[in-house]
Design a protein around this motif. Sequence first.
Motif, PDB file in Angstrom:
ATOM      1  N   MET A 148     116.632  27.797  44.051  1.00  0.00           N
ATOM      2  CA  MET A 148     115.622  26.936  44.623  1.00  0.00           C
ATOM      3  C   MET A 148     114.269  27.638  44.563  1.00  0.00           C
ATOM      4  SD  MET A 148     117.533  25.346  47.947  1.00  0.00           S
ATOM      5  CE  MET A 148     116.228  24.222  48.305  1.00  0.00           C
ATOM      6  N   ASP A 149     113.275  26.906  44.086  1.00  0.00           N
ATOM      7  CA  ASP A 149     111.929  27.467  44.002  1.00  0.00           C
ATOM      8  C   ASP A 149     111.161  27.330  45.311  1.00  0.00           C
ATOM      9  OD1 ASP A 149     112.365  28.133  41.389  1.00  0.00           O
ATOM     10  OD2 ASP A 149     111.508  26.279  40.607  1.00  0.00           O
ATOM     11  N   LYS A 150     111.465  26.294  46.050  1.00  0.00           N
ATOM     12  CA  LYS A 150     110.733  26.049  47.294  1.00  0.00           C
ATOM     13  C   LYS A 150     111.646  26.273  48.481  1.00  0.00           C
ATOM     14  CE  LYS A 150     107.638  22.925  45.157  1.00  0.00           C
ATOM     15  NZ  LYS A 150     106.349  22.473  45.405  1.00  0.00           N
ATOM     16  N   LYS A 151     111.059  26.789  49.561  1.00  0.00           N
ATOM     17  CA  LYS A 151     111.844  27.027  50.768  1.00  0.00           C
ATOM     18  C   LYS A 151     111.894  25.757  51.609  1.00  0.00           C
ATOM     19  CE  LYS A 151     111.239  31.157  52.654  1.00  0.00           C
ATOM     20  NZ  LYS A 151     110.521  32.229  53.340  1.00  0.00           N
ATOM     21  N   MET A 152     113.019  25.527  52.224  1.00  0.00           N
ATOM     22  CA  MET A 152     113.180  24.397  53.128  1.00  0.00           C
ATOM     23  C   MET A 152     112.758  24.847  54.517  1.00  0.00           C
ATOM     24  SD  MET A 152     114.065  21.333  53.393  1.00  0.00           S
ATOM     25  CE  MET A 152     115.422  20.369  52.891  1.00  0.00           C
ATOM     26  N   PRO A 153     111.862  24.097  55.191  1.00  0.00           N
ATOM     27  CA  PRO A 153     111.462  24.516  56.539  1.00  0.00           C
ATOM     28  C   PRO A 153     112.630  24.433  57.509  1.00  0.00           C
ATOM     29  CG  PRO A 153     110.519  22.383  55.992  1.00  0.00           C
ATOM     30  CD  PRO A 153     111.198  22.883  54.763  1.00  0.00           C
ATOM     31  N   GLN A 154     112.607  25.293  58.503  1.00  0.00           N
ATOM     32  CA  GLN A 154     113.702  25.325  59.474  1.00  0.00           C
ATOM     33  C   GLN A 154     113.738  24.050  60.302  1.00  0.00           C
ATOM     34  OE1 GLN A 154     113.589  28.667  62.101  1.00  0.00           O
ATOM     35  NE2 GLN A 154     115.571  28.215  62.989  1.00  0.00           N
ATOM     36  N   TYR A 155     112.583  23.571  60.742  1.00  0.00           N
ATOM     37  CA  TYR A 155     112.512  22.353  61.542  1.00  0.00           C
ATOM     38  C   TYR A 155     111.641  21.350  60.798  1.00  0.00           C
ATOM     39  CZ  TYR A 155     114.120  25.627  65.047  1.00  0.00           C
ATOM     40  OH  TYR A 155     114.819  26.580  65.720  1.00  0.00           O
ATOM     41  N   LEU A 156     112.208  20.236  60.379  1.00  0.00           N
ATOM     42  CA  LEU A 156     111.486  19.270  59.560  1.00  0.00           C
ATOM     43  C   LEU A 156     110.395  18.548  60.341  1.00  0.00           C
ATOM     44  CD1 LEU A 156     114.400  17.720  57.522  1.00  0.00           C
ATOM     45  CD2 LEU A 156     112.756  19.433  56.805  1.00  0.00           C
ATOM     46  N   THR A 157     110.557  18.407  61.649  1.00  0.00           N
ATOM     47  CA  THR A 157     109.558  17.678  62.431  1.00  0.00           C
ATOM     48  C   THR A 157     108.487  18.583  63.009  1.00  0.00           C
ATOM     49  OG1 THR A 157     110.912  17.867  64.409  1.00  0.00           O
ATOM     50  CG2 THR A 157     111.204  15.890  63.068  1.00  0.00           C
ATOM     51  N   ALA A 158     108.589  19.889  62.800  1.00  0.00           N
ATOM     52  CA  ALA A 158     107.599  20.811  63.351  1.00  0.00           C
ATOM     53  C   ALA A 158     106.299  20.709  62.550  1.00  0.00           C
ATOM     54  CB  ALA A 158     108.123  22.242  63.299  1.00  0.00           C
ATOM     55  N   PRO A 159     105.162  20.580  63.222  1.00  0.00           N
ATOM     56  CA  PRO A 159     103.888  20.493  62.501  1.00  0.00           C
ATOM     57  C   PRO A 159     103.488  21.849  61.931  1.00  0.00           C
ATOM     58  CG  PRO A 159     103.479  20.514  64.845  1.00  0.00           C
ATOM     59  CD  PRO A 159     104.979  20.471  64.659  1.00  0.00           C
ATOM     60  N   TYR A 160     102.624  21.825  60.926  1.00  0.00           N
ATOM     61  CA  TYR A 160     102.078  23.064  60.385  1.00  0.00           C
ATOM     62  C   TYR A 160     101.210  23.719  61.452  1.00  0.00           C
ATOM     63  CZ  TYR A 160     103.504  21.298  55.857  1.00  0.00           C
ATOM     64  OH  TYR A 160     104.232  20.827  54.819  1.00  0.00           O
ATOM     65  N   GLN A 161     101.207  25.039  61.477  1.00  0.00           N
ATOM     66  CA  GLN A 161     100.410  25.741  62.472  1.00  0.00           C
ATOM     67  C   GLN A 161      99.716  26.943  61.843  1.00  0.00           C
ATOM     68  OE1 GLN A 161     103.200  26.624  65.676  1.00  0.00           O
ATOM     69  NE2 GLN A 161     102.074  25.155  66.923  1.00  0.00           N
ATOM     70  N   LEU A 162      98.535  27.218  62.356  1.00  0.00           N
ATOM     71  CA  LEU A 162      97.815  28.439  62.028  1.00  0.00           C
ATOM     72  C   LEU A 162      97.622  29.149  63.354  1.00  0.00           C
ATOM     73  CD1 LEU A 162      96.308  30.121  59.897  1.00  0.00           C
ATOM     74  CD2 LEU A 162      94.255  28.888  60.559  1.00  0.00           C
ATOM     75  N   LEU A 163      98.269  30.298  63.506  1.00  0.00           N
ATOM     76  CA  LEU A 163      98.402  30.975  64.790  1.00  0.00           C
ATOM     77  C   LEU A 163      99.055  30.003  65.765  1.00  0.00           C
ATOM     78  CD1 LEU A 163      95.005  32.871  64.959  1.00  0.00           C
ATOM     79  CD2 LEU A 163      97.215  33.766  64.278  1.00  0.00           C
ATOM     80  N   TRP A 164      98.419  29.616  66.846  1.00  0.00           N
ATOM     81  CA  TRP A 164      99.030  28.648  67.768  1.00  0.00           C
ATOM     82  C   TRP A 164      98.334  27.296  67.715  1.00  0.00           C
ATOM     83  CZ3 TRP A 164      96.593  33.131  69.270  1.00  0.00           C
ATOM     84  CH2 TRP A 164      95.354  32.974  69.844  1.00  0.00           C
ATOM     85  N   PHE A 165      97.467  27.084  66.724  1.00  0.00           N
ATOM     86  CA  PHE A 165      96.741  25.830  66.596  1.00  0.00           C
ATOM     87  C   PHE A 165      97.405  24.915  65.573  1.00  0.00           C
ATOM     88  CE2 PHE A 165      93.329  28.757  67.932  1.00  0.00           C
ATOM     89  CZ  PHE A 165      92.994  28.132  69.118  1.00  0.00           C
TER      90      PHE A 165
END
Length: 88
Positions: free
Chosen positions: A1-18
Amino acid sequence: MDKKMPQYLTAPYQLLWFEPDDLGIMVVGYMLAMIFGGIFWVVMIAAPVAYGKIKRRYPRGFLRHMFYVAGWTDLRGYPSYYEEEFFE
């Protein structure tokens, strides 16, 4: 697989805690601070923190619905607000 599957599909993208909507508020605050200076440097940090506290009290996606109620955006793929009867 070239791309990683996120652990939680509904989790939003975050930069630090934002999350992305918090970062959008920070970017607007930064632009206002660069143009006008003064109190906007404090607003750049205080506004996302206050928005985050408000956001935790409501269900996910409330901001899009608030924009819809205010008439600023449409909800694509859904019937209009005034539809009494519709067929799927």
